[in-house]
Design an enzyme around this catalytic site. Structure first.
Site, PDB file in Angstrom:
ATOM      1  CB  SER A 166      -0.974  -0.038   1.182  1.00  0.00           C
ATOM      2  OG  SER A 166      -2.016   0.894   1.013  1.00  0.00           O
ATOM      3  CG  ASP A 261      -7.090  -2.370  -3.686  1.00  0.00           C
ATOM      4  OD1 ASP A 261      -7.496  -1.383  -3.026  1.00  0.00           O
ATOM      5  OD2 ASP A 261      -5.890  -2.569  -3.939  1.00  0.00           O
ATOM      6  CG  HIS A 291      -6.001  -2.032   0.040  1.00  0.00           C
ATOM      7  ND1 HIS A 291      -5.321  -1.493  -1.036  1.00  0.00           N
ATOM      8  CD2 HIS A 291      -5.402  -1.514   1.147  1.00  0.00           C
ATOM      9  CE1 HIS A 291      -4.369  -0.698  -0.596  1.00  0.00           C
ATOM     10  NE2 HIS A 291      -4.398  -0.691   0.727  1.00  0.00           N
TER      11      HIS A 291
END
Length: 322
Positions: A166, A261, A291
Site C-alpha cells: 500500500s 480493492d 486491499h
C-alpha cells in the site's frame, strides 16, 4: 453507486471474509476517517506482537540510523549467520498515517525465510505530523544507509531490493524515482503490493469498491489528503508515481493486485504505463481478497501464496553474489 459492504464480503474467500468481518466487528463503523487520526490509529496500529510469530527466523535485531528528521528505527530479520546476504528493505503500509513494524512482522519473517535474505523493515515518519516528503525522504535515506553500512549489516550492497504494501509500495517507487532522476544505481528489484500510484481517484475500482472493507473510497481520500495537503505533492512524481518520466528505469517489478480493492484501477494503469515505457513489470491479481491482504499470511491463504510468489521473484532477481 458501488457494491454494498455485504456484497463485497461475499466476493471474498472464506478466510479473507473472516478476516475482514473480524475487523468490521471489532471496530466502529467505517468510514474510519470520521474518528480522526488518533481514532484511526487506535483501530489499525494494534500490531500482532501479542501472539507468537508465525515464522521463526535466525535472528531479529532492532537498529537505528540518523534520518533526515531524527533517529529512524528499523528491524532487521536474518535467515542465517552467513555474510553478504541479499537484502530487502521493506516499507509498511497504512495510508502514510497508520502502520507499524509490528503490523508487518509476519510478512517480513516470511519473506526472510522464503527468499533467504535479510529483511530490513523501516519505521518512517508518518503524516499528518510529517507530511510529504518526510516519509519519502526517510525511505531514500534508509536505502542510502543500508548500502553504505552493508558490511556491518552482513549484506551484499549489490543485491538489495525494495518492497512495500500500500503506502509502502508508493514509498518504494518514490525511492526509485529519486534515484533514477539523479542517475544513481537502483535496487535489483521491486515487490509492490497494491500501491497508490495516482492522484486522480477515479476509475472502475473507485466506483465498484467505494465501500470496500479494510479500505473504502472516503478513507483512501482522507489518507491521501493527510499525506499531501499543502505540500505540492500532487505534482511530484515521488508522491504520484504515474507522473514519473523515469518509468523505463524501474527495476524488475512484481506488482500484487487484490481483486476487491478501491485502488486497483490506479495500479493497473500504472503497470500498463511502465510496461509501455520499457520496464519489466509482472502484475498478478489474487482473487477473493481485499486491499491489505498481503501482510496477513497467518490468516489468509492467498497472502501465503502471494508471499511465496514474491519470494520467487526476489530470488530470481537477486542473482549470484558478485
Amino acid at each position: 453507486m458501488g457494491l454494498s459492504v455485504t456484497a463485497m464480503l461475499e466476493l471474498l474467500d472464506e478466510d479473507a471474509r473472516s478476516f475482514a468481518q473480524a475487523l468490521l466487528d471489532g471496530a466502529p463503523p467505517p468510514p474510519y476517517a470520521q474518528y480522526g487520526v488518533d481514532g484511526v490509529r487506535s483501530i489499525f496500529d494494534t500490531g500482532n506482537s501479542a501472539r507468537p510469530p508465525i515464522r521463526p527466523v535466525h535472528s531479529v535485531e532492532e537498529r537505528t540510523m540518523d534520518g533526515p528528521g531524527g533517529p529512524l528505527r528499523m528491524r532487521c530479520y536474518r535467515p542465517s549467520f552467513a555474510a553478504e546476504r541479499p537484502a530487502v528493505i521493506y516499507f509498511h503500509g497504512g495510508g502514510f498515517v497508520v502502520g507499524t513494524l509490528n503490523g508487518v512482522d509476519d510478512v517480513c519473517r516470511s519473506l526472510c525465510v522464503e527468499a533467504d535474505c535479510v529483511v530490513i523493515s523501516v519505521d518512517y515518519r508518518r503524516a499528518p505530523e510529517h507530511a510529504f516528503p518526510a516519509a519519502a525522504d526517510d525511505c531514500l535515506r534508509t536505502y542510502e544507509w543500508v548500502r553504505r553500512e552493508a558490511l556491518s549489516l552482513g549484506i551484499d550492497p549489490h543485491r538489495i531490493a525494495l518492497a512495500g504494501d500500500s503506502a509502502g509500495g508508493n514509498l518504494a517507487l518514490s525511492v526509485c524515482t529519486a534515484l533514477a532522476e539523479a542517475r544513481r544505481d537502483l535496487p535489483r528489484s521491486l515487490v509492490l503490493a497494491y500501491p497508490p500510484t495516482s492522484n486522480a481517484h477515479t476509475g472502475p475500482s473507485w466506483e465498484a469498491f467505494e465501500h470496500a472493507p479494510i479500505l473504502g473510497k472516503a478513507d483512501a481520500l482522507w489518507f491521501w489528503s493527510n499525506y499531501t495537503e499543502g505540500s505540492g505533492a500532487d505534482l511530484d512524481p515521488r508522491a504520484v508515481p504515474i507522473l514519473s518520466t523515469t518509468l523505463h528505469a524501474l527495476p524488475p517489478t512484481f506488482l500484487i493486485a487484490a481483486e476487491v480493492d478501491v485502488l486497483r484501477s490506479d495500479y493497473e494503469e500504472f503497470a500498463a504505463m511502465a510496461l509501455c515505457a520499457g520496464a519489466e513489470v509482472e502484475l498478478r491479481q489474487y482473487d477473493g481478497v481485499p486491499h491489505g491482504f498481503f501482510t496477513e499470511p497467518a490468516a489468509i491463504g492467498k497472502a501465503r501464496r502471494a508471499v511465496t510468489d514474491a519470494a520467487r521473484h526476489l530470488r530470481t532477481h537477486f542473482g549470484p553474489s558478485l
